[in-house]
Design a protein around this motif. Structure first.
Motif, short mmCIF file in Angstrom:
data_model
loop_
_atom_site.label_atom_id
_atom_site.label_comp_id
_atom_site.label_asym_id
_atom_site.label_seq_id
_atom_site.Cartn_x
_atom_site.Cartn_y
_atom_site.Cartn_z
N VAL A 1 1.13 -37.26 -14.74
CA VAL A 1 0.89 -36.39 -13.12
C VAL A 1 1.99 -35.37 -13.15
O VAL A 1 3.04 -35.61 -13.38
CB VAL A 1 1.10 -37.36 -11.91
N VAL A 2 1.53 -34.07 -13.00
CA VAL A 2 2.24 -33.00 -12.53
C VAL A 2 1.96 -32.53 -11.36
O VAL A 2 0.83 -32.16 -10.88
CB VAL A 2 2.06 -31.86 -13.83
N VAL A 3 2.97 -32.26 -10.65
CA VAL A 3 2.86 -31.44 -9.26
C VAL A 3 3.04 -29.89 -9.61
O VAL A 3 4.27 -29.67 -9.95
CB VAL A 3 3.61 -32.27 -8.04
N VAL A 4 2.18 -29.14 -9.07
CA VAL A 4 2.43 -27.66 -9.20
C VAL A 4 2.73 -26.86 -7.85
O VAL A 4 1.93 -27.44 -6.95
CB VAL A 4 1.70 -26.96 -9.83
N ASP A 5 3.67 -26.42 -7.61
CA ASP A 5 4.21 -25.92 -6.35
C ASP A 5 4.08 -24.69 -6.00
O ASP A 5 4.98 -23.95 -6.49
CB ASP A 5 5.47 -26.40 -5.78
N PRO A 6 2.70 -23.87 -5.78
CA PRO A 6 2.90 -22.37 -5.58
C PRO A 6 3.61 -21.85 -4.19
O PRO A 6 3.51 -22.14 -3.10
CB PRO A 6 1.33 -22.06 -5.21
N GLY A 7 4.88 -21.25 -4.57
CA GLY A 7 5.74 -20.86 -3.51
C GLY A 7 4.99 -19.86 -2.45
O GLY A 7 4.30 -19.20 -2.56
N HIS A 8 5.50 -20.26 -1.26
CA HIS A 8 4.87 -19.51 -0.07
C HIS A 8 3.45 -19.77 0.36
O HIS A 8 3.04 -20.65 -0.40
CB HIS A 8 5.43 -18.06 -0.15
N ASN A 9 2.99 -19.08 1.20
CA ASN A 9 1.59 -19.53 1.65
C ASN A 9 1.21 -17.93 2.01
O ASN A 9 1.73 -17.56 2.85
CB ASN A 9 1.56 -20.51 2.80
N PRO A 10 0.02 -17.55 1.73
CA PRO A 10 -0.75 -16.23 2.06
C PRO A 10 -0.61 -16.08 3.66
O PRO A 10 -0.56 -15.00 4.16
CB PRO A 10 -1.89 -16.23 1.63
N GLY A 11 -0.57 -17.41 4.41
CA GLY A 11 -0.69 -17.12 5.93
C GLY A 11 0.67 -17.36 6.60
O GLY A 11 0.61 -17.18 7.85
N ASN A 12 1.61 -17.50 5.68
CA ASN A 12 2.89 -17.54 6.53
C ASN A 12 3.38 -16.46 7.38
O ASN A 12 4.09 -16.92 8.50
CB ASN A 12 4.07 -17.65 5.50
N PHE A 13 3.10 -15.35 6.96
CA PHE A 13 3.52 -14.39 7.98
C PHE A 13 2.76 -14.29 9.51
O PHE A 13 3.33 -13.67 10.42
CB PHE A 13 3.25 -12.91 7.34
N ARG A 14 1.53 -15.03 9.49
CA ARG A 14 1.14 -15.29 10.67
C ARG A 14 1.92 -16.29 11.61
O ARG A 14 1.39 -16.64 12.78
CB ARG A 14 -0.71 -15.61 10.73
N TYR A 15 2.51 -17.02 11.15
CA TYR A 15 3.26 -18.04 11.63
C TYR A 15 4.78 -18.03 11.80
O TYR A 15 5.28 -18.98 11.40
CB TYR A 15 2.68 -19.39 11.31
N PRO A 16 5.28 -17.23 12.36
CA PRO A 16 6.90 -17.24 12.38
C PRO A 16 7.55 -17.94 12.93
O PRO A 16 8.48 -18.40 12.48
CB PRO A 16 7.06 -15.56 12.93
N ASP A 17 7.00 -18.51 13.88
CA ASP A 17 7.78 -19.53 14.61
C ASP A 17 7.66 -21.05 13.98
O ASP A 17 8.79 -21.60 13.82
CB ASP A 17 7.13 -19.93 16.14
N GLU A 18 6.65 -21.33 13.26
CA GLU A 18 6.35 -22.36 12.54
C GLU A 18 7.38 -22.44 11.36
O GLU A 18 7.93 -23.49 10.99
CB GLU A 18 5.04 -22.49 12.21
#
Length: 314
Positions: free
Chosen positions: A97-114
């Protein structure tokens, strides 16, 4: 991954071109994974075409700002639709089993508080995540990491591994750094890799692999995984330089391409062998030209895949 965010250290001063040449040459003589870096001299430096491209690029849902080679399909047909995990097929990695972690998320900039809320990473508290960096032309790190993750997933699945992504553009933001580690832990991954691209100063070039240091505080205890993670990281670094032709970073790691850190929640909270790879510097024009190339991203995925395969097969 930008050095201006909560999980990052400031860049070290640039080394002179002569010193960089010497450190890369010395790295080629080091044992283990560093043996692969001798190929760097043969391919003529970064972007020199080192390593055979094993498969045509996989289509990406996030087209880069430059380059027109992303419409090609991998050998054997089109890539499967993006999913959070991919089932294994018969192959030498069946049962792994391999877990691949794509850094960040394209939608992060829309949720600064979170993404700015703090989470416990064992040694201290840090922000949930950051938006990542981008090239001067606007190609985002989040788009890059997801594209490479898809390519890597396809390559590993063909080897028989079961591959799980921590996110696939299927959630509005995140996951937070603690959840990214937890996904790998709950999957009981045999290996986990977090994919990033750096946001250092222009003129700083090259890739580096971040290894977990030995941490034992609060919820963090990396003592059992520090050694295996180093093995994983060295193998990935050695194959990455051979396949991509990129040199180890000239601004961190002393020319070795390996950096040990104890401040990253995604590593501190991991219970399975895990590393980060910064595939290049998005703020440097020459590195950006590579990172926005679908053909080069396929080589990057191939290099990472070969390192993981070598680690899992021993």
């Amino acid at each position: 991954m930008s050095y201006t965010g909560p999980d990052f250290d400031p860049p070290r001063p640039r080394r002179s071109p002569l010193r960089r040449t010497l450190t890369v040459a010395l790295a080629a003589l080091m044992p283990g994974a560093l043996l692969g870096w001798g190929v760097y001299a043969a391919v003529g430096g970064p972007g020199g075409g080192g390593g055979e491209e094993r498969a045509a690029p996989v289509p990406s849902s996030s087209a880069p700002a430059a380059g027109g080679d992303d419409a090609k399909e991998p050998a054997g047909g089109a890539s499967s639709p993006a999913t959070a995990s991919a089932p294994a097929v018969s192959g030498p990695l069946k049962g792994k089993v391999v877990v691949v972690d794509p850094g960040h998320n394209p939608g992060n900039f829309r949720y600064p508080d979170e993404i700015n809320r703090t989470v416990d990473v064992g040694t201290h508290h840090k922000e949930c995540d950051t938006t990542g960096t981008s090239t001067d032309a606007g190609y985002t790190e989040a788009a890059f990491t997801l594209d490479v993750a898809h390519r890597l997933r396809d390559l590993l699945t063909r080897q028989g591994a079961t591959v799980k992504l921590t996110q696939d553009g299927d959630r509005p933001y995140g996951p937070c750094v603690d959840e990214r580690a937890r996904i790998g832990n709950e999957a009981r991954a045999d290996a986990a890799v977090s994919i990033h691209a750096d946001g250092s100063a222009a003129g700083n070039r090259g890739f580096h692999v971040i290894l977990p240091g030995a941490v034992h505080a609060g919820a963090a205890d990396t003592r059992a995984i520090a050694g295996p993670s180093r093995d994983l990281g060295e193998r990935i670094a050695g194959r990455f330089v051979r396949v991509t032709g990129s040199a180890p970073a000239d601004y961190v790691g002393g020319g070795t391409g390996l950096v040990t850190r104890t401040d990253l929640g995604g590593l501190n909270l991991s219970k399975v062998p895990k590393v980060f790879i910064e595939c290049g510097n998005m703020r440097d024009a020459q590195d950006a030209a590579l990172l926005t190339s679908g053909a080069w991203r396929q080589k990057a995925a191939q290099g990472i895949s070969e390192g993981i395969v070598g680690f899992l097969r021993g």
